[in-house]
Write a protein that holds these residues in place. Structure first.
Motif, PDB file in Angstrom:
ATOM      1  N   PHE A  71       0.795  -1.224   0.000  1.00 17.77           N
ATOM      2  CA  PHE A  71       0.000   0.000   0.000  1.00 17.77           C
ATOM      3  C   PHE A  71       0.831   1.280   0.000  1.00 17.77           C
ATOM      4  O   PHE A  71       0.282   2.370  -0.175  1.00 17.77           O
ATOM      5  CB  PHE A  71      -1.003   0.000   1.168  1.00 17.77           C
ATOM      6  CG  PHE A  71      -0.401   0.020   2.539  1.00 17.77           C
ATOM      7  CD1 PHE A  71      -0.196   1.215   3.200  1.00 17.77           C
ATOM      8  CD2 PHE A  71      -0.059  -1.166   3.179  1.00 17.77           C
ATOM      9  CE1 PHE A  71       0.343   1.233   4.476  1.00 17.77           C
ATOM     10  CE2 PHE A  71       0.479  -1.161   4.456  1.00 17.77           C
ATOM     11  CZ  PHE A  71       0.682   0.045   5.110  1.00 17.77           C
ATOM     12  N   ALA A  72       2.137   1.163   0.166  1.00 18.15           N
ATOM     13  CA  ALA A  72       2.982   2.362   0.137  1.00 18.15           C
ATOM     14  C   ALA A  72       4.452   1.950   0.109  1.00 18.15           C
ATOM     15  O   ALA A  72       4.796   0.793   0.375  1.00 18.15           O
ATOM     16  CB  ALA A  72       2.726   3.236   1.365  1.00 18.15           C
ATOM     17  N   TYR A 145       5.354   7.340  -0.124  1.00 15.05           N
ATOM     18  CA  TYR A 145       4.849   7.254  -1.488  1.00 15.05           C
ATOM     19  C   TYR A 145       3.719   6.237  -1.482  1.00 15.05           C
ATOM     20  O   TYR A 145       3.964   5.035  -1.398  1.00 15.05           O
ATOM     21  CB  TYR A 145       5.958   6.824  -2.451  1.00 15.05           C
ATOM     22  CG  TYR A 145       7.134   7.773  -2.439  1.00 15.05           C
ATOM     23  CD1 TYR A 145       7.197   8.846  -3.323  1.00 15.05           C
ATOM     24  CD2 TYR A 145       8.170   7.590  -1.511  1.00 15.05           C
ATOM     25  CE1 TYR A 145       8.278   9.716  -3.288  1.00 15.05           C
ATOM     26  CE2 TYR A 145       9.255   8.480  -1.494  1.00 15.05           C
ATOM     27  CZ  TYR A 145       9.293   9.525  -2.379  1.00 15.05           C
ATOM     28  OH  TYR A 145      10.344  10.392  -2.343  1.00 15.05           O
ATOM     29  N   ARG A 146       2.486   6.733  -1.529  1.00 18.31           N
ATOM     30  CA  ARG A 146       1.323   5.839  -1.466  1.00 18.31           C
ATOM     31  C   ARG A 146       1.093   5.143  -2.807  1.00 18.31           C
ATOM     32  O   ARG A 146       1.293   5.733  -3.858  1.00 18.31           O
ATOM     33  CB  ARG A 146       0.073   6.620  -1.084  1.00 18.31           C
ATOM     34  CG  ARG A 146       0.123   7.163   0.335  1.00 18.31           C
ATOM     35  CD  ARG A 146      -1.182   7.883   0.659  1.00 18.31           C
ATOM     36  NE  ARG A 146      -1.114   8.533   1.944  1.00 18.31           N
ATOM     37  CZ  ARG A 146      -1.526   7.986   3.088  1.00 18.31           C
ATOM     38  NH1 ARG A 146      -2.040   6.764   3.067  1.00 18.31           N
ATOM     39  NH2 ARG A 146      -1.442   8.630   4.204  1.00 18.31           N
ATOM     40  N   VAL A 147       0.635   3.907  -2.725  1.00 19.14           N
ATOM     41  CA  VAL A 147       0.270   3.133  -3.914  1.00 19.14           C
ATOM     42  C   VAL A 147      -1.236   3.241  -4.053  1.00 19.14           C
ATOM     43  O   VAL A 147      -1.970   2.981  -3.114  1.00 19.14           O
ATOM     44  CB  VAL A 147       0.705   1.666  -3.760  1.00 19.14           C
ATOM     45  CG1 VAL A 147       0.222   0.842  -4.926  1.00 19.14           C
ATOM     46  CG2 VAL A 147       2.208   1.568  -3.597  1.00 19.14           C
ATOM     47  N   ASP A 148      -1.696   3.640  -5.222  1.00 25.85           N
ATOM     48  CA  ASP A 148      -3.147   3.769  -5.440  1.00 25.85           C
ATOM     49  C   ASP A 148      -3.789   2.439  -5.741  1.00 25.85           C
ATOM     50  O   ASP A 148      -3.283   1.548  -6.262  1.00 25.85           O
ATOM     51  CB  ASP A 148      -3.434   4.743  -6.589  1.00 25.85           C
ATOM     52  CG  ASP A 148      -3.059   6.160  -6.185  1.00 25.85           C
ATOM     53  OD1 ASP A 148      -3.168   6.499  -4.999  1.00 25.85           O
ATOM     54  OD2 ASP A 148      -2.672   6.919  -7.084  1.00 25.85           O
TER      55      ASP A 148
END
Length: 148
Positions: A71-72, A145-148
């Motif tokens: 998720f990030a 750094y977030r993962v969409d």
């Protein structure tokens, strides 16, 4: 003088039914004892998901086929080398998994904690990852750094 080697790792937030989180009491030589999520280095050619499952098994003896969500990514800015950690989440669902101390030179014990009653002190990367996951501000020295 050669530049320090970069470090790429993964940390794993493991939940079980009811929402409790798995943390290990880290007693690695040369470090202050802290509570830590399962995790470690990503090996060459290994995905973050595969590394998360491998580290969970190597450190806590838990084997699962549950999906892994990345998720990030977190970057530790104050380190003497480039340090990136992938933030992984595994929900054990209906599985019953009791952790075992598989690396006694690194962990003294594993325990499940309610999300609102986490022990202290937390290992720095674990603290940053859990802060992000619980929608709290990340500690100083971390970039997310977030993962969409």
């Amino acid at each position: 003088m050669a530049a320090p080697v970069s470090r790429v790792g993964v940390g794993v937030i493991v939940t079980r039914p009811g929402g409790d989180l798995l943390l290990g009491y880290r007693i690695k030589a040369g470090e202050t004892p802290t509570w830590c999520l399962p995790g470690g280095h990503v090996e060459p050619g290994e995905t973050f998901e595969t590394a998360a499952l491998r580290e969970l098994h190597e450190e806590a003896g838990i084997i699962t086929r549950q999906p892994v969500e990345i998720f990030a990514f977190l970057q530790q800015l104050g380190s003497d080398r480039t340090a990136i950690t992938g933030a992984a989440l595994i929900s054990l669902g209906d599985e019953t998994a009791e952790p075992q101390v598989a690396e006694p030179d690194v962990f003294a014990r594993w325990a499940w904690f309610p999300q609102d009653e986490l022990p202290t002190p937390l290992f720095a990367a674990s603290d940053a990852m859990l802060s992000l996951w619980q929608d709290r501000p990340c500690p100083d020295g971390w970039r997310v750094y977030r993962v969409d």
